[in-house]
Scaffold this motif. Structure first.
Motif, PDB file in Angstrom:
ATOM      1  N   TYR A   9       1.153  -1.269   0.120  1.00  0.00           N
ATOM      2  CA  TYR A   9      -0.013   0.032  -0.400  1.00  0.00           C
ATOM      3  C   TYR A   9       0.600   1.442  -0.183  1.00  0.00           C
ATOM      4  O   TYR A   9       2.123   1.015   0.519  1.00  0.00           O
ATOM      5  CB  TYR A   9      -0.801  -0.091   1.269  1.00  0.00           C
ATOM      6  N   LEU A  74      -6.780   0.609   3.479  1.00  0.00           N
ATOM      7  CA  LEU A  74      -6.417   1.065   4.333  1.00  0.00           C
ATOM      8  C   LEU A  74      -6.839   2.008   4.950  1.00  0.00           C
ATOM      9  O   LEU A  74      -6.173   3.107   4.793  1.00  0.00           O
ATOM     10  CB  LEU A  74      -4.953   0.289   5.114  1.00  0.00           C
ATOM     11  N   PRO A 108      -1.834   2.377  11.747  1.00  0.00           N
ATOM     12  CA  PRO A 108      -1.503   1.594  11.289  1.00  0.00           C
ATOM     13  C   PRO A 108      -0.753   0.240  12.111  1.00  0.00           C
ATOM     14  O   PRO A 108      -0.962  -0.894  12.009  1.00  0.00           O
ATOM     15  CB  PRO A 108      -2.209   0.731   9.687  1.00  0.00           C
ATOM     16  N   TRP A 109       0.412   0.524  11.997  1.00  0.00           N
ATOM     17  CA  TRP A 109       1.693  -0.413  11.717  1.00  0.00           C
ATOM     18  C   TRP A 109       1.755  -0.088  13.686  1.00  0.00           C
ATOM     19  O   TRP A 109       2.150  -1.259  14.292  1.00  0.00           O
ATOM     20  CB  TRP A 109       2.934  -0.114  11.333  1.00  0.00           C
ATOM     21  N   VAL A 131       1.477  -4.940   9.537  1.00  0.00           N
ATOM     22  CA  VAL A 131       1.274  -3.558   8.838  1.00  0.00           C
ATOM     23  C   VAL A 131       2.478  -3.233   9.057  1.00  0.00           C
ATOM     24  O   VAL A 131       2.952  -2.853  10.138  1.00  0.00           O
ATOM     25  CB  VAL A 131      -0.008  -2.917   9.105  1.00  0.00           C
TER      26      VAL A 131
END
Length: 143
Positions: A9, A74, A108-109, A131
């Motif tokens: 992404y 996402l 997200p990570w 992620v």
């Protein structure tokens, strides 16, 4: 089978005061590139099978359209307090998601919860989703 939202992404912008990320479609192999991965025996077997087929040569058959799966995004769905994967045209609409995790992490990570993926029947199963951030600029040699 892998969920359709797996892959790479790139940052796409902001939604709900948080970044969202757009799936990148892997490049299609060049004509003949796939053949290069076949062994000599596999090529010979394929040629033999093709010579036994009846019907018009491959060139005369109608081309089948290349139907591609939609790309995913996402993003953080503030209305449901979860990070979600949706198709690109559903960005901002968390009523139908391909994957989700109830976690309020800013990025997200940083998510620590368990992801769920739609199994295709409207039910959700736990899946492992990781992620991570790739330093694309470092790979390209840019600073």
């Amino acid at each position: 089978a892998k969920p359709p939202f797996t892959g790479h992404y790139l940052a796409g912008g902001m939604v709900n005061a948080r970044p969202y990320y757009v799936q990148v479609r892997p490049p299609k192999p060049a004509p003949g590139e796939l053949d290069a991965t076949l062994s000599h025996a596999a090529k010979a077997g394929a040629k033999k099978a093709a010579s036994k087929r009846r019907g018009p040569p491959e060139e005369e058959k109608k081309a089948v359209p290349d139907l591609e799966l939609p790309l995913h995004v996402l993003w953080y769905a503030a209305d449901s307090l979860q990070w979600v994967f949706t198709t690109t045209h559903q960005l901002g609409d968390s009523s139908v998601v391909s994957g989700r995790v109830r976690d309020g992490a800013w990025f997200p990570w940083k998510i620590g919860g368990t992801w769920e993926a739609d199994d295709g029947n409207g039910e959700f199963d736990d899946v492992e989703v990781l992620v991570t951030v790739l330093d694309v600029e470092a790979e390209d040699g840019e600073e």
